[in-house]
Write an enzyme that holds these catalytic residues in place. Sequence first.
Site, short mmCIF file in Angstrom:
data_model
loop_
_atom_site.label_atom_id
_atom_site.label_comp_id
_atom_site.label_asym_id
_atom_site.label_seq_id
_atom_site.Cartn_x
_atom_site.Cartn_y
_atom_site.Cartn_z
N LYS A 297 0.87 -1.24 0.00
CA LYS A 297 -0.06 0.06 -0.03
C LYS A 297 0.75 1.43 -0.21
O LYS A 297 0.31 2.26 0.32
CB LYS A 297 -1.09 0.06 1.23
CG LYS A 297 -1.88 -1.01 1.41
CD LYS A 297 -2.06 -1.92 0.25
CE LYS A 297 -3.15 -1.45 -0.98
NZ LYS A 297 -3.10 -2.28 -2.09
N GLY B 97 2.15 2.31 -2.74
CA GLY B 97 2.16 2.86 -4.10
C GLY B 97 3.01 1.91 -5.29
O GLY B 97 3.53 2.39 -6.26
N THR B 98 3.20 0.56 -4.81
CA THR B 98 3.78 -0.51 -5.64
C THR B 98 3.34 -0.27 -7.01
O THR B 98 4.21 -0.36 -8.05
CB THR B 98 3.57 -1.69 -5.14
OG1 THR B 98 3.43 -1.70 -3.36
CG2 THR B 98 4.64 -2.81 -5.45
N THR B 99 2.03 -0.52 -7.19
CA THR B 99 1.36 -0.46 -8.50
C THR B 99 1.77 0.49 -9.15
O THR B 99 2.21 0.40 -10.72
CB THR B 99 -0.30 -0.32 -8.15
OG1 THR B 99 -0.50 -1.30 -7.37
CG2 THR B 99 -0.73 -0.84 -9.61
N TRP B 100 1.81 1.85 -8.74
CA TRP B 100 2.30 3.08 -9.71
C TRP B 100 3.80 2.91 -10.05
O TRP B 100 4.30 3.27 -11.17
CB TRP B 100 2.12 4.33 -8.53
CG TRP B 100 2.38 5.68 -9.22
CD1 TRP B 100 2.28 5.94 -10.84
CD2 TRP B 100 2.40 6.97 -8.48
NE1 TRP B 100 2.40 7.12 -10.89
CE2 TRP B 100 2.43 7.95 -9.52
CE3 TRP B 100 2.37 7.41 -7.36
CZ2 TRP B 100 2.69 9.07 -9.22
CZ3 TRP B 100 2.59 8.46 -7.09
CH2 TRP B 100 2.53 9.49 -7.94
N HIS C 186 7.76 -7.49 -1.59
CA HIS C 186 7.40 -6.86 -0.23
C HIS C 186 8.30 -7.20 0.55
O HIS C 186 8.14 -6.99 1.99
CB HIS C 186 5.93 -7.12 -0.07
CG HIS C 186 4.76 -6.33 -0.77
ND1 HIS C 186 5.09 -5.30 -1.11
CD2 HIS C 186 3.72 -6.84 -1.23
CE1 HIS C 186 3.90 -4.75 -1.89
NE2 HIS C 186 3.07 -5.85 -1.82
N SER D 186 -5.12 3.03 3.56
CA SER D 186 -5.02 2.35 2.36
C SER D 186 -5.04 0.91 2.65
O SER D 186 -5.85 -0.12 1.91
CB SER D 186 -3.77 2.61 1.38
OG SER D 186 -3.89 2.02 0.42
N ARG E 235 -7.64 3.30 -5.54
CA ARG E 235 -8.76 3.80 -4.55
C ARG E 235 -8.79 5.33 -4.69
O ARG E 235 -9.42 5.58 -5.54
CB ARG E 235 -8.38 3.21 -3.17
CG ARG E 235 -9.51 3.55 -2.40
CD ARG E 235 -9.46 2.99 -0.64
NE ARG E 235 -8.22 3.96 -0.08
CZ ARG E 235 -8.53 5.06 0.28
NH1 ARG E 235 -9.66 5.51 0.64
NH2 ARG E 235 -7.35 5.70 0.76
N GLY F 182 -5.90 7.22 -4.75
CA GLY F 182 -4.45 7.75 -4.93
C GLY F 182 -3.84 9.12 -4.75
O GLY F 182 -3.42 9.94 -5.44
P1 A3P Z 1 -5.07 4.80 -1.48
O1 A3P Z 1 -5.63 3.46 -1.06
O2 A3P Z 1 -4.43 5.82 -0.58
O3 A3P Z 1 -5.70 5.21 -2.50
P2 A3P Z 1 -0.02 -0.51 -3.59
O4 A3P Z 1 0.25 -0.39 -5.02
O5 A3P Z 1 1.42 -0.52 -3.07
O6 A3P Z 1 -0.88 -1.39 -3.25
O7 A3P Z 1 -0.72 0.74 -3.03
C1 A3P Z 1 -2.10 1.21 -3.60
C2 A3P Z 1 -2.11 2.76 -3.20
O8 A3P Z 1 -1.46 3.24 -4.35
C3 A3P Z 1 -3.61 3.18 -3.17
O9 A3P Z 1 -3.59 4.22 -2.36
C4 A3P Z 1 -3.85 3.42 -4.64
O10 A3P Z 1 -4.90 4.18 -4.77
C5 A3P Z 1 -2.40 4.09 -5.00
N1 A3P Z 1 -2.10 4.31 -6.36
C6 A3P Z 1 -2.29 2.94 -7.26
N2 A3P Z 1 -1.81 3.46 -8.49
C7 A3P Z 1 -1.56 4.76 -8.29
C8 A3P Z 1 -0.98 5.79 -9.43
N3 A3P Z 1 -1.04 5.57 -10.69
N4 A3P Z 1 -0.70 6.87 -8.90
C9 A3P Z 1 -0.90 7.32 -7.71
N5 A3P Z 1 -1.53 6.54 -6.52
C10 A3P Z 1 -1.82 5.20 -6.93
#
Ligand code: A3P
Length: 352
Positions: free
Chosen positions: A92, A94-97, A155, A185, A307, A309
Site C-alpha cells: 500500500k 504505491g507499488t502499483t504506480w 514486499h 489504504s 482507490r 491515489g
Molecule cells: P490509496 O488506497 O490511498 O488510494 P500498492 O500499489 O502498494 O498496493 O498501493 C496502493 C495505493 O496506491 C492506493 O492508495 C492506490 O490508490 C494508490 N495508487 C495506485 N495507482 C496509483 C497511481 N497510478 N498513482 C498514484 N497512486 C496510485
Amino acid sequence: MSKPITSHASSPPIAKRSDDDEERANMALIFNKYKGRITTLRKEKGWMTENLYMYQGFWHQSGRRISIEAVMAIQDTFKVHPTDIYLATMPKSGTTWLKALVFALVKRNKYKSDSLTHPLLVSNPHICLPFIESEIFRNTPTYVDGDSPRLLATHIAYTSLPQSIRDSSCRFVYLCRNPKDVLVSMFHFANKLSNKSSGLMTFEEAFKMFSKGIMPNGPYWDHVKGYRKVSLEHPKNVLFLTYEEMSTNTTNIVKRLAEFLGYPFTEEEEAKGVVQEIVMLCGFDNLSEVNKHGNIREGIPNSVFFREGKVGDWKNHLTDEMSLVLDEITKEKFHGLDISFPNQVYKINHGE
Ligand code: A3P
C-alpha cells in the site's frame, strides 16, 4: 498528450499465465513443504487472513501468494541475475504506480507510450511487472518476457532477502509512504479482500494492529528502516523515494528513476514530451480507468489496487489522538534516517 482509454485490463498479454492448475499444484506443494516450520512460529490475528506469522522479525500471511511460504521458497531456491532490477515496498505504498512507471520507462523502446496496445493500457501493472513472491509458484517464471534486465518487485524485508541478492550489486528502488496513509489504504484493501471468518475489521482495530507493527510484511517502520539504511550506505544501488515526492514532483522523479536505472532520457526524448507521456500513461486517472473491470486473478479485481491515489487521506480517518500516536512512533523509529513527509520531518537528529 492524454488519449481516450479503453478499459480492458483483463487478459495479461505480457506474462503468459501458466495453467491455473499447474500453479495451484505448485502452491500446494510449497505450502505443504513449509507447513511444519510455520506451526512453530508466533502468530497474531491477521488483516485479510485468519493469522499472521512472525518470521525473521516480520509478519507474514500464510497460504497466499504474498506469503511466508513464498519468502521461504525464495530464500531456498531463487537465483539472482546480476542485471536484475528490484522494486521494494511495504504493501500500500504505491507499488502499483512504481511498477507502471519503471515498466514504462525501461521498456519505452519496445512499447511506445502513445500506442493503444501498450501493455499498461490492456493489462494490470502487477502482470506487467510481477512480484518474485508470485513468480516463485510458477513452473517457468516468466520474469516478464525473458528480457534483460529482469524487472521484479517484492514486499520482502531487506534482511529476509536471499543472501545472493543482498550480496549482488543489483539496483533497488524502494518506495516509502507516510505510515498514516499506508494504514488507511491497507484498511480499505484488507476489508475488500478479506476472507476471515470473523468478518471485517473496524478502523480502530486496524489502527491498534498497525501501531503494534502487526500487518502483512510489517512492522512498517522496520521495513522502511531496513531499506533506508542500505540506501544511505549504498546510494548507487538503492534509490529511496517517497510516494509523497512522487505525487508532487512526478516528472522529476521519473527522470531520476530513469537515470538511476541506467535508462536516462535523451534531450530529444525530453523535447518530444516522452517523459510527460510516461507520467500520463502511469497516472492514477489513466490506470484506474484501464483497470476498472476484470480480475488480476480469481478473487482479486484489477480495481482493488486503485482507490483514491492521494496524499493525506489519513486526515479523513484518524483522530488527533491516533495521529499523535503514529507521529510519536515514526519520530522515534526514523530518528537519524532523514525521511520526511509533508508537514512531518524525521530529520537526522544530532542530539538536539
Ligand atoms: P490509496 O488506497 O490511498 O488510494 P500498492 O500499489 O502498494 O498496493 O498501493 C496502493 C495505493 O496506491 C492506493 O492508495 C492506490 O490508490 C494508490 N495508487 C495506485 N495507482 C496509483 C497511481 N497510478 N498513482 C498514484 N497512486 C496510485
